[in-house]
Design a protein around this motif. Structure first.
Motif, mmCIF file in Angstrom:
data_model
loop_
_atom_site.group_PDB
_atom_site.id
_atom_site.type_symbol
_atom_site.label_atom_id
_atom_site.label_comp_id
_atom_site.label_asym_id
_atom_site.label_seq_id
_atom_site.Cartn_x
_atom_site.Cartn_y
_atom_site.Cartn_z
ATOM 1 N N PHE A 146 12.041 -9.699 4.544
ATOM 2 C CA PHE A 146 13.358 -9.043 4.490
ATOM 3 C C PHE A 146 13.967 -8.574 5.637
ATOM 4 O O PHE A 146 14.963 -8.774 6.242
ATOM 5 N N GLU A 147 13.258 -7.804 6.566
ATOM 6 C CA GLU A 147 13.558 -7.218 7.651
ATOM 7 C C GLU A 147 13.802 -8.252 8.780
ATOM 8 O O GLU A 147 14.824 -8.038 9.639
ATOM 9 N N LEU A 148 13.003 -9.295 8.905
ATOM 10 C CA LEU A 148 13.235 -10.296 9.692
ATOM 11 C C LEU A 148 14.375 -10.983 9.669
ATOM 12 O O LEU A 148 15.261 -11.501 10.534
ATOM 13 N N LYS A 149 14.803 -11.093 8.153
ATOM 14 C CA LYS A 149 15.977 -11.978 8.109
ATOM 15 C C LYS A 149 17.095 -11.299 8.411
ATOM 16 O O LYS A 149 18.148 -11.778 8.752
ATOM 17 N N LYS A 150 17.169 -9.911 8.312
ATOM 18 C CA LYS A 150 18.296 -9.106 8.518
ATOM 19 C C LYS A 150 18.647 -9.279 10.112
ATOM 20 O O LYS A 150 19.519 -8.941 10.652
ATOM 21 N N LYS A 151 17.351 -9.502 10.846
ATOM 22 C CA LYS A 151 17.627 -9.666 12.196
ATOM 23 C C LYS A 151 17.789 -11.150 12.659
ATOM 24 O O LYS A 151 17.947 -11.287 13.846
ATOM 25 N N ASP A 152 18.259 -11.967 11.624
ATOM 26 C CA ASP A 152 18.626 -13.142 11.846
ATOM 27 C C ASP A 152 17.655 -14.065 12.441
ATOM 28 O O ASP A 152 17.943 -15.034 13.385
ATOM 29 N N ILE A 153 16.447 -13.906 12.161
ATOM 30 C CA ILE A 153 15.228 -14.627 12.744
ATOM 31 C C ILE A 153 15.142 -15.855 11.854
ATOM 32 O O ILE A 153 15.078 -15.795 10.614
ATOM 33 N N SER A 154 14.860 -17.020 12.317
ATOM 34 C CA SER A 154 14.620 -18.242 11.628
ATOM 35 C C SER A 154 13.629 -18.132 10.641
ATOM 36 O O SER A 154 12.530 -17.657 11.137
ATOM 37 N N LYS A 155 13.808 -19.012 9.555
ATOM 38 C CA LYS A 155 12.520 -19.100 8.545
ATOM 39 C C LYS A 155 11.276 -19.558 9.010
ATOM 40 O O LYS A 155 10.126 -19.132 8.772
ATOM 41 N N VAL A 156 11.571 -20.578 10.105
ATOM 42 C CA VAL A 156 10.165 -21.084 10.594
ATOM 43 C C VAL A 156 9.464 -20.321 11.271
ATOM 44 O O VAL A 156 8.129 -19.804 11.251
ATOM 45 N N ASN A 157 10.179 -19.224 12.211
ATOM 46 C CA ASN A 157 9.577 -18.366 12.996
ATOM 47 C C ASN A 157 9.061 -17.072 11.989
ATOM 48 O O ASN A 157 8.130 -16.447 12.403
ATOM 49 N N ILE A 158 9.825 -16.727 10.817
ATOM 50 C CA ILE A 158 9.295 -15.728 10.085
ATOM 51 C C ILE A 158 7.897 -16.378 9.279
ATOM 52 O O ILE A 158 7.077 -15.614 9.292
ATOM 53 N N ASN A 159 7.815 -17.610 8.805
ATOM 54 C CA ASN A 159 6.484 -18.072 8.246
ATOM 55 C C ASN A 159 5.456 -18.088 9.285
ATOM 56 O O ASN A 159 4.276 -17.859 8.964
ATOM 57 N N GLN A 160 5.741 -18.448 10.303
ATOM 58 C CA GLN A 160 4.897 -18.347 11.477
ATOM 59 C C GLN A 160 4.248 -16.907 11.818
ATOM 60 O O GLN A 160 2.961 -16.767 12.060
ATOM 61 N N ALA A 161 5.127 -16.014 11.752
ATOM 62 C CA ALA A 161 4.526 -14.782 12.151
ATOM 63 C C ALA A 161 3.846 -14.112 11.117
ATOM 64 O O ALA A 161 2.889 -13.497 11.257
#
Length: 157
Positions: free
Chosen positions: A83-98
């Motif tokens: 949720f917090e990463l999405k709020k910062k407009d981080i892409s889904k690919v980068n979120i999953n990798q992180a």
């Protein structure tokens, strides 16, 4: 009358290099910083491209650092991190990798340790209120509901 400080593109670039070198930043934070410096959109684009080319700004690196830090120090679960990463407009690919930065066994062990401590620290006598406090605590921090409810039923009887 107070005048706003103006920056040339070179001055702003140097300032943002230091800003990004001090701590990992996401594109959104850099954009906001530049807008706060009253830079025009064309200059903002030029500076962001420069920061990307010189590896001062890297969304994947930011996401991984963010996940490691928030998991380690604030004990956030995957849902809150996402949720917090999405709020910062981080892409889904980068979120999953992180999110793969935290191994599954470490994730579950951390949750179990926290759950034991939290269950012991709640002083409520009413079992239902105690369960509610326990569940609310973990859901707010983004832990998956199936883990939370299972652990609540296991620890609080």
């Amino acid at each position: 009358m107070q005048t706003k400080k103006t920056y040339t593109v070179e001055e702003a670039t140097r300032k943002l290099e230091h800003y990004c070198a001090y701590q990992e930043r996401c594109h959104q934070e850099v954009q906001q910083k530049l807008e706060g410096m009253h830079m025009i959109p064309e200059a903002i684009d030029v500076i962001i491209v420069h920061l990307l080319e010189h590896n001062f700004l890297n969304e994947e690196r930011f996401a991984k650092t963010f996940v490691r830090g928030k998991f380690k120090f604030k004990a956030w679960g995957r849902r809150r991190l996402t949720f917090e990463l999405k709020k910062k407009d981080i892409s889904k690919v980068n979120i999953n990798q992180a999110l793969t930065e935290v191994p599954e066994e470490v994730y579950v062990d951390t949750f179990n340790d926290l759950a034991e401590k939290k269950a012991n620290s709640i002083t409520e006598n009413n079992i239902y209120k105690k369960k509610k406090k326990f569940i609310d605590y973990f859901l707010y921090r983004g832990w998956e509901s199936h883990l939370v409810y299972t652990k609540a039923n296991e620890l609080i009887k």
